[in-house]
Design a protein around this motif. Structure first.
Motif, mmCIF file in Angstrom:
data_model
loop_
_atom_site.group_PDB
_atom_site.id
_atom_site.type_symbol
_atom_site.label_atom_id
_atom_site.label_comp_id
_atom_site.label_asym_id
_atom_site.label_seq_id
_atom_site.Cartn_x
_atom_site.Cartn_y
_atom_site.Cartn_z
ATOM 1 N N LEU A 148 38.501 53.092 37.493
ATOM 2 C CA LEU A 148 38.819 52.374 36.553
ATOM 3 C C LEU A 148 38.218 53.115 35.311
ATOM 4 N N ALA A 153 42.307 46.035 42.890
ATOM 5 C CA ALA A 153 40.989 45.658 41.779
ATOM 6 C C ALA A 153 41.456 44.602 40.974
ATOM 7 N N PHE A 154 42.713 44.897 40.336
ATOM 8 C CA PHE A 154 43.110 43.856 39.260
ATOM 9 C C PHE A 154 43.430 42.491 39.494
ATOM 10 N N GLU A 185 42.080 41.071 42.433
ATOM 11 C CA GLU A 185 40.894 40.379 42.906
ATOM 12 C C GLU A 185 40.001 39.869 41.614
ATOM 13 N N ALA A 186 40.183 40.636 40.552
ATOM 14 C CA ALA A 186 39.476 39.993 39.483
ATOM 15 C C ALA A 186 39.585 38.615 39.084
ATOM 16 N N LEU A 221 20.733 29.417 44.028
ATOM 17 C CA LEU A 221 21.134 30.738 43.859
ATOM 18 C C LEU A 221 19.945 31.597 43.420
ATOM 19 N N MET A 264 30.742 28.949 40.385
ATOM 20 C CA MET A 264 29.130 28.809 40.310
ATOM 21 C C MET A 264 28.495 28.509 38.973
ATOM 22 N N VAL A 310 32.599 41.918 35.784
ATOM 23 C CA VAL A 310 32.648 40.767 36.496
ATOM 24 C C VAL A 310 32.857 41.059 37.941
ATOM 25 N N ARG A 311 33.997 42.260 37.939
ATOM 26 C CA ARG A 311 34.296 42.523 39.329
ATOM 27 C C ARG A 311 33.333 43.000 40.358
ATOM 28 N N PHE A 343 35.501 32.586 41.220
ATOM 29 C CA PHE A 343 34.082 32.410 41.959
ATOM 30 C C PHE A 343 32.988 32.199 41.022
ATOM 31 N N VAL A 344 33.269 32.913 39.858
ATOM 32 C CA VAL A 344 32.081 32.946 38.928
ATOM 33 C C VAL A 344 32.055 31.589 38.257
ATOM 34 N N LEU A 381 37.764 36.338 41.396
ATOM 35 C CA LEU A 381 36.447 36.629 41.480
ATOM 36 C C LEU A 381 35.767 35.996 40.017
ATOM 37 N N ILE A 382 36.812 36.005 39.097
ATOM 38 C CA ILE A 382 36.518 34.971 38.053
ATOM 39 C C ILE A 382 36.526 33.531 38.301
ATOM 40 N N ILE A 411 36.294 51.923 42.732
ATOM 41 C CA ILE A 411 37.062 51.309 42.011
ATOM 42 C C ILE A 411 36.550 51.498 40.538
ATOM 43 N N ALA A 459 30.608 40.127 40.781
ATOM 44 C CA ALA A 459 30.951 38.997 41.587
ATOM 45 C C ALA A 459 31.264 39.594 43.130
ATOM 46 N N ILE A 494 23.968 33.869 36.657
ATOM 47 C CA ILE A 494 24.990 34.719 35.917
ATOM 48 C C ILE A 494 24.404 35.531 34.966
#
Lengths: 252, 232, 84
Positions: A239, C67-68, C70-71, A9, C81, A175-176, C77-78, C74-75, A235, A179, B74
């Protein structure tokens, strides 16, 4: 035999410094700020009393987009004073996302944690500041004891509210964005590698023909990333507007 | 063979990596140029198995992370944080204090102008409408006046005609009366002639029949009969 | 995170299970948000079809909800990794 070596990565994300302390991500961020400034500089220089055209029209479209699609639904009419901040946020994030799909550059600056983190912390500071300014220490009071909730539930709701408002909000905001853009970038890299491996390095006609599939997918993902880049900027901005709005007027 | 090269956190990675290098013969290396997947002399590279993207080993040697795989992807990098944040803040300040207000001023001015135009158009429309009503009112009075005059004229005309008619009627009726009187007089004259003639004849016939002149009574009866017979 | 990466290293020391675990973990993390986003978008489309005049508001709220939700994916996903 085919061998697909997915690069680490860091290899697809980290860049050598162009000059000390200045790398590609920094370049993209600076370019984004510069492009935004130039667009609005040209727009502001044009005569505003005539019917807008060209760049000025585009800039006014952006302003109206932020006002009508972001501020009005999230904050109402009282949030119009936040237009410049949210407009800047939206443009900057969008212009940082955009290089992820531009050939040759192919790097969304927001796929590195630095910019999303910085923006999320800034937004956090802004909405906590607005909360303290509008409600004083009652801002934290409302968090511990949310109005409209039975007192017996305070010990249950309070910690969740505090955690949600002060930790999870900025964290998920950063993070949103990060990621989403990183995932998109990795997808593009994957399909590029597959295409390269099959079409260019493929030693077999079958592989070369099959290589059309990842290439088609690469184009499809690029189109999808255009949408994602816009949507993530939107978004993030909306937000932010919602958070600031809820700090200024807790009853909403 | 599908090899995904993976990396872990900060330290202690060498061990696992070396192991992997030992275990899997052609170790994937990223210090080579991309696209160049040569598999030669990995023994030489075993020590310098950097996964950080350097085109040459000189670059790798000059780097802060000479032989590590680099920090976690990250974690934010300080330089990116500074440059990105600085760029954003500069952009924000420019937008907040110079560019946006200027743009907004132009927009507001134009909107005000458009609003003014609207208001002027509204005023002009109202004025035009008032003028139209005024004109219509004038028109109505004129029309009423004309109608009045026409009515008066018609009334006069009608009166004159009536008078004339009456006059003519009177004239006609007087003439008719005169004619009728004349006719009656003539008829009466004729009647009296006929009657006297008839009476004469009757008296003569009676005289001849009875040999003397009829009496007054007989003559009156004859005259009565005559009257009634001739009339009917 | 330290513990996770040590765990991942240990796993890698024995056999390279890190990427496999990360992949499975991400797959698990994506199940819930996948269902959730499906629900949100489906209901939003229903609402928009029923009341087209409120489509703008529904769309905004839909994006927020997506969005909420999906978060969480995504967490995942992180974290995938981080541990691989």
């Amino acid at each position: 035999m085919l061998a697909l070596e997915f690069p680490p990565l860091n290899e697809i994300l980290r860049w050598r410094d162009l000059f000390p302390t200045f790398n590609k991500v920094a370049l993209i961020a600076v370019a984004a700020a510069l492009i935004g400034t130039i667009i609005f500089l040209i727009a502001a220089r044009q005569d505003g009393s005539k019917a807008p055209k060209g760049i000025r029209n585009f800039a006014e479209m952006l302003v109206e987009f932020v006002e009508n699609q972001i501020i009005m639904p999230a904050m109402g009419k009282s949030g119009m004073g936040w237009t410049p901040f949210l407009l800047t946020l939206f443009i900057f994030i969008y212009l940082c996302n955009l290089p992820g799909i531009i050939p040759v550059i192919y790097m969304p600056a927001t796929a590195r944690m630095a910019i999303p983190l910085f923006l999320a912390v800034l937004v956090w500071l802004v909405y906590v500041g607005v909360g303290l300014k509008h409600q004083g220490l009652g801002y934290f009071g409302h968090m511990i004891a949310p109005p409209g909730v039975p007192a017996a539930l305070y010990p249950l709701i309070g910690p969740i509210e505090i955690l949600s408002n002060l930790v999870i909000r900025p964290f998920s905001l950063a993070v949103r964005l990060f990621a989403n853009m990183l995932a998109g970038h990795i997808l593009l890299v994957t399909f590029s590698l597959l295409t390269e491996e099959l079409i260019i390095d493929g030693d077999n006609i079958i592989f070369r023909v099959l290589g059309v599939l990842p290439f088609a997918m690469l184009i499809l993902m690029t189109v999808f990333e255009v949408l994602v880049g816009f949507l993530q900027a939107y978004i993030f901005t909306i937000l932010t507007a919602v958070y600031i709005g809820s700090s200024a007027h807790p009853e909403h | 063979m599908l090899t995904a090269v993976v990396k872990q956190g900060a330290s202690g990675i060498e061990v696992s990596l070396t192991r992997r290098v030992d275990a899997i013969a052609p170790a994937p290396r990223a210090d080579e140029e991309e696209g160049d997947h040569s598999e030669g002399d990995e023994a030489h590279h075993a020590e310098v198995d950097c996964e950080f993207p350097f085109d040459t080993t000189e670059d790798a040697a000059a780097s802060e992370y000479p032989c590590e795989e680099g920090p976690s992807p990250i974690l934010p990098e300080a330089k990116e944080l500074l440059w990105g944040g600085g760029a954003f803040l500069a952009f924000l300040v420019l937008m907040r204090f110079f560019l946006y207000p200027k743009l907004r001023k132009g927009m507001d001015a134009r909107y005000a102008k458009v609003q003014d135009g609207f208001e002027q158009a509204d005023a002009a429309r109202a004025a035009a409408r008032a003028e139209v009503t005024e004109y219509e009112a004038a028109l109505a009075t004129v029309r009423a006046e004309a109608a009045e005059r026409v009515d008066a004229a018609r009334a006069t005309l009608a009166g004159e005609r009536e008078a004339r008619l009456a006059e003519v009627h009177a004239e006609i009726s007087s003439k008719r009366d005169a004619a009728m009187a004349e006719a009656r007089a003539a008829r009466e004259a004729a009647e009296s002639d006929v009657r006297s003639a008839v009476t004469d004849v009757t008296s003569k016939v009676l005289e001849m029949a009875i040999g003397r002149a009829p009496t007054e009574q007989v003559e009156a009866a004859v005259a009565d009969v005559m009257n009634s017979e001739v009339r009917s | 995170m330290e513990a996770l990466s040590i765990l991942a290293q240990d796993a890698a020391a024995v056999a390279d299970f890190g990427p496999i675990g990360a992949g499975i973990g991400y797959g698990l993390a994506a199940i819930g948000p996948g269902i959730g986003i499906g629900y949100i978008v489906g209901k939003s489309v229903e609402a928009m079809a029923r009341q087209p005049e409120s489509a703008g508001m529904v769309r905004t709220t839909m994006f927020l909800g997506v969005a909420f939700t999906e978060a969480i994916a995504l967490i995942g996903f992180v974290v995938a990794m981080l541990v691989q």
